[in-house]
Scaffold this active site. Structure first.
Site, short mmCIF file in Angstrom:
data_model
loop_
_atom_site.label_atom_id
_atom_site.label_comp_id
_atom_site.label_asym_id
_atom_site.label_seq_id
_atom_site.Cartn_x
_atom_site.Cartn_y
_atom_site.Cartn_z
N ARG A 121 -21.33 -32.09 -83.77
CA ARG A 121 -20.52 -33.14 -84.43
C ARG A 121 -19.07 -32.74 -84.62
NH1 ARG A 121 -25.12 -33.52 -87.77
NH2 ARG A 121 -26.41 -35.28 -87.16
N LYS A 143 -6.67 -38.42 -77.42
CA LYS A 143 -7.60 -39.20 -76.59
C LYS A 143 -8.39 -38.22 -75.75
CE LYS A 143 -5.29 -43.64 -75.90
NZ LYS A 143 -4.67 -44.53 -74.90
N GLU A 185 5.57 -39.29 -66.15
CA GLU A 185 5.35 -39.50 -67.59
C GLU A 185 6.59 -39.11 -68.39
OE1 GLU A 185 2.70 -41.20 -68.28
OE2 GLU A 185 1.53 -40.80 -66.48
N LYS A 227 6.09 -38.71 -77.56
CA LYS A 227 4.66 -39.06 -77.64
C LYS A 227 4.16 -38.85 -79.07
CE LYS A 227 0.18 -39.29 -75.95
NZ LYS A 227 -0.78 -39.24 -74.90
N GLU A 237 -4.17 -46.66 -81.32
CA GLU A 237 -3.72 -47.68 -80.35
C GLU A 237 -4.06 -49.10 -80.79
OE1 GLU A 237 -4.08 -46.52 -76.21
OE2 GLU A 237 -3.73 -48.57 -75.57
N ARG A 241 1.18 -47.90 -79.83
CA ARG A 241 0.80 -46.86 -78.87
C ARG A 241 0.67 -47.41 -77.44
NH1 ARG A 241 -3.30 -41.71 -79.65
NH2 ARG A 241 -3.22 -41.04 -77.49
N ASN A 245 1.62 -47.16 -72.14
CA ASN A 245 1.05 -47.67 -70.88
C ASN A 245 2.10 -48.27 -69.96
OD1 ASN A 245 -1.53 -46.98 -71.67
ND2 ASN A 245 -1.83 -48.92 -72.75
N HIS A 248 1.74 -48.48 -66.22
CA HIS A 248 0.33 -48.21 -65.91
C HIS A 248 -0.45 -49.47 -65.53
CE1 HIS A 248 1.47 -44.38 -67.58
NE2 HIS A 248 0.28 -43.86 -67.33
N HIS A 252 -2.16 -48.59 -62.26
CA HIS A 252 -3.62 -48.42 -62.09
C HIS A 252 -4.15 -49.31 -60.99
CE1 HIS A 252 -4.43 -46.69 -66.37
NE2 HIS A 252 -4.06 -45.77 -65.50
N HIS A 264 -1.93 -40.96 -58.94
CA HIS A 264 -1.66 -41.61 -60.22
C HIS A 264 -0.16 -41.64 -60.54
CE1 HIS A 264 -2.37 -42.81 -64.38
NE2 HIS A 264 -1.50 -41.88 -64.73
P1 NAD Z 1 -5.55 -31.82 -63.28
O1 NAD Z 1 -6.06 -31.38 -64.58
O2 NAD Z 1 -6.55 -32.19 -62.22
O3 NAD Z 1 -4.58 -30.70 -62.70
C1 NAD Z 1 -3.97 -30.89 -61.43
C2 NAD Z 1 -4.20 -29.68 -60.51
O4 NAD Z 1 -3.36 -28.60 -60.93
C3 NAD Z 1 -5.62 -29.14 -60.56
O5 NAD Z 1 -5.98 -28.76 -59.25
C4 NAD Z 1 -5.49 -27.90 -61.45
O6 NAD Z 1 -6.48 -26.93 -61.20
C5 NAD Z 1 -4.14 -27.41 -61.08
N1 NAD Z 1 -3.41 -26.63 -62.08
C6 NAD Z 1 -3.41 -26.79 -63.43
N2 NAD Z 1 -2.48 -26.00 -63.98
C7 NAD Z 1 -1.91 -25.30 -62.97
C8 NAD Z 1 -0.87 -24.35 -62.91
N3 NAD Z 1 -0.18 -23.98 -64.00
N4 NAD Z 1 -0.52 -23.83 -61.70
C9 NAD Z 1 -1.16 -24.25 -60.58
N5 NAD Z 1 -2.13 -25.18 -60.56
C10 NAD Z 1 -2.49 -25.68 -61.75
O7 NAD Z 1 -4.57 -33.09 -63.40
P2 NAD Z 1 -3.53 -33.53 -64.52
O8 NAD Z 1 -2.56 -34.39 -63.82
O9 NAD Z 1 -3.08 -32.40 -65.34
O10 NAD Z 1 -4.42 -34.46 -65.49
C11 NAD Z 1 -5.00 -35.66 -65.02
C12 NAD Z 1 -6.07 -36.08 -66.01
O11 NAD Z 1 -5.47 -36.31 -67.28
C13 NAD Z 1 -6.80 -37.35 -65.64
O12 NAD Z 1 -8.18 -37.15 -65.78
C14 NAD Z 1 -6.31 -38.37 -66.66
O13 NAD Z 1 -7.26 -39.35 -66.96
C15 NAD Z 1 -6.01 -37.50 -67.84
N6 NAD Z 1 -5.03 -38.03 -68.78
C16 NAD Z 1 -5.38 -38.06 -70.10
C17 NAD Z 1 -4.48 -38.53 -71.05
C18 NAD Z 1 -4.86 -38.49 -72.50
O14 NAD Z 1 -4.10 -39.03 -73.33
N7 NAD Z 1 -5.94 -37.87 -72.86
C19 NAD Z 1 -3.21 -38.98 -70.66
C20 NAD Z 1 -2.89 -38.92 -69.31
C21 NAD Z 1 -3.81 -38.45 -68.37
N1 GLY Z 2 -1.70 -41.72 -72.28
C1 GLY Z 2 -1.67 -42.83 -73.18
C2 GLY Z 2 -2.01 -42.47 -74.60
O1 GLY Z 2 -2.19 -41.34 -74.93
O2 GLY Z 2 -2.10 -43.34 -75.42
#
Ligand code: NAD
Ligand code: GLY
Length: 357
Positions: A121, A143, A185, A227, A237, A241, A245, A248, A252, A264
Site C-alpha cells: 500500500r 503521475k 518538453e 512543472k 489535473e 495542469r 498537454n 500533445h 499523440h 513522441h
Molecule cells: P526511456 O525511459 O525509454 O529512456 C530512453 C532511452 O534512454 C532508454 O533506452 C534508456 O535506457 C536510455 N537512457 C536513460 N538514461 C540514459 C542515459 N543517461 N544515458 C544513455 N541512455 C540512457 O524514455 P523517456 O523518454 O525518458 O520516458 C518516456 C516515458 O515517460 C514514457 O513511458 C512516457 O509515458 C513517460 N512519461 C511520463 C510522464 C509522467 O508525468 N509520469 C510524463 C512524460 C512522459
Molecule cells: N506530463 C503531464 C503531466 O504530468 O501532467
C-alpha cells in the site's frame, strides 16, 4: 546543487538539480532519516553507466543496496513486470519503510512509481531521472502508471516521490534523439508559462546541443520549476495542469497514426506548432511569434512539418484520446509566447485544414 520545492497540501518534496547528484544521494537520504536497505530499480543500459556510482555513494553512507533490473523499453511498463517486481521485493524482505530509487528515464520512473504506490500500500519513492524528458517532466508531479491493453498509462495513480535527485552529468551519455525528445518538453514549458525562458532558449539552444553543463543545468532547472508550479496549483489535473498537454493532443494522434514510427518528442513538436497555427488562424497567436516558435523547434533538431497522414485518421484518433471532454476535442493553444488557453471551440474545418499541412 540548486533546489526547488514542490509545495503540496500533503507530501511536498524537494528537487535537487546539479552535477554529481548520484554520489550525493546517500547523504540526502540520510538527511531524510532513511536507513538500512534501499532498492534501486533500473535497466541494464543505465545500470552499466551509473549503477556503480550511485551504489558507491549509498554504501559509503551506510545503506545496503539491492538492484532490481528490468529490460530496456516501453513494453516493461506493464502489470506483468510490476507483478514480477512485487515478487522480488518480497523475496528481498522489502518493508514499508524501504525506499525504491528509480534510476533511469521515464519508463523506469513510471514503473518504479507504480510499484512503489502499490507494494504494501505504498513505500517511499525517490526519483533519480537520467533522461532529459524524465528530468524536466516525468519525475515531477507524481503521475505513475503502467500501460494496459492498447492504451498508454491507463492503470496508475498520483503518487508523489519523497525526493527527486537530478544529476545533469547523466545527460552526457544520452543519445541525440533522446536529448531532442526531452527538448520538446523544455520548449513546451517555456511556451506555456515563461517568455523570458523562451528567449533564453532562442539564445542558447546551440550550447544545449553541445551539452554545456551550465546551460543544461539552467534549462532543467527552469523547466522543472515551471512543472512544479503547475503541479502545486493543480496536483490532480482538475484544471490548470492540463496546460502541460500543450502539443500533445495532435502529437499523440500523429504518434499513433504513424504506428509509433514518429517518436513522441517529434510528434509533440509538430503538435505544438500545429496548435500555434490553429491559434494564429483564429486571429489570436501573432504570426511573428509563430515564426519564432518554428525557429526554436527547428534549432532543437525537431521536425515542424505535418507528416503525410490522413487527416481523418488523425481526427478519429484525437476523438478517442483522454483529452476529449463531452465528445469535443480539447486543445491547449498559445495566446502569446508564455501564455496558453484551453478551448474545445476549434472548428472541425480548421482542424482538418491544419492537419492536412
Ligand atoms: P526511456 O525511459 O525509454 O529512456 C530512453 C532511452 O534512454 C532508454 O533506452 C534508456 O535506457 C536510455 N537512457 C536513460 N538514461 C540514459 C542515459 N543517461 N544515458 C544513455 N541512455 C540512457 O524514455 P523517456 O523518454 O525518458 O520516458 C518516456 C516515458 O515517460 C514514457 O513511458 C512516457 O509515458 C513517460 N512519461 C511520463 C510522464 C509522467 O508525468 N509520469 C510524463 C512524460 C512522459
Ligand atoms: N506530463 C503531464 C503531466 O504530468 O501532467
Amino acid at each position: 546543487m540548486k533546489k526547488l520545492k514542490v509545495r503540496l497540501d500533503t507530501n511536498g518534496y524537494e528537487i535537487h538539480i546539479g552535477s554529481d547528484g548520484l554520489r550525493y544521494t546517500g547523504h540526502q537520504l540520510k538527511e531524510k532519516d532513511f536507513a538500512g536497505k534501499v532498492i534501486i530499480l533500473t535497466n541494464p543500459i543505465v545500470k552499466k553507466l551509473y549503477g556503480n556510482t550511485l551504489k558507491q555513494g549509498l554504501t559509503r553512507d551506510g545503506f545496503e543496496v539491492i538492484f532490481l533490473e528490468v529490460p530496456d523499453g516501453e513494453e516493461q511498463k506493464s502489470l506483468e513486470t510490476a507483478g514480477r517486481l512485487y515478487h522480488e521485493l518480497s523475496s528481498h524482505y522489502a518493508e514499508r519503510t524501504t525506499p525504491i530509487l528509480a534510476l533511469g528515464g521515464g519508463v523506469i520512473g513510471d514503473l518504479a512509481g507504480f510499484v512503489a504506490a502499490t507494494y504494501l500500500r505504498g513505500v517511499p519513492l525517490v526519483q533519480i531521472p537520467t533522461t532529459l524528458l524524465a528530468q524536466v517532466d516525468s519525475s515531477i508531479g507524481g503521475k505513475v502508471a503502467v500501460n494496459h491493453g492498447q492504451l498508454k498509462n491507463n492503470i496508475g495513480a498520483f503518487y508523489q516521490p519523497r525526493l527527486v535527485i537530478t544529476d545533469i552529468d547523466t545527460l552526457k551519455t544520452l543519445p541525440a534523439k533522446e536529448l531532442a525528445n526531452g527538448l520538446t518538453e523544455v520548449i513546451k514549458s517555456a511556451v506555456i508559462r515563461d517568455k523570458g525562458f523562451f528567449a533564453y532558449l532562442e539564445r542558447n539552444l546551440d550550447r544545449v546541443k553541445s551539452l554545456e553543463a551550465k546551460v543544461l543545468e539552467e534549462i532543467v532547472f527552469q523547466s522543472a520549476r515551471i512543472k512544479a508550479e503547475v503541479v502545486e496549483k493543480d496536483e490532480k489535473e482538475l484544471g490548470l495542469r492540463s496546460i502541460l498537454n500543450y502539443g500533445h493532443t495532435i502529437g499523440h494522434a500523429i504518434e499513433s497514426a504513424s504506428d509509433f514510427k514518429i517518436e513522441h518528442g517529434e510528434a509533440v513538436a509538430i503538435g505544438m506548432l500545429a496548435a500555434g497555427r490553429i491559434s494564429s488562424q483564429m486571429g489570436i497567436f501573432d504570426q511573428k511569434e509563430l515564426a519564432r516558435l518554428k525557429c526554436v523547434i527547428e534549432k532543437a533538431g525537431l521536425p515542424t512539418e505535418m507528416p503525410s497522414l490522413k487527416p481523418k485518421r488523425l481526427t478519429q484518433t484525437m476523438e478517442h484520446d483522454k483529452k476529449v471532454l463531452g465528445g469535443k476535442i480539447r486543445f491547449v493553444l498559445p495566446k502569446s509566447i508564455g501564455t496558453v488557453f484551453i478551448t474545445d471551440e476549434v472548428s472541425p474545418t480548421l482542424i482538418e485544414q491544419t492537419l492536412a499541412g
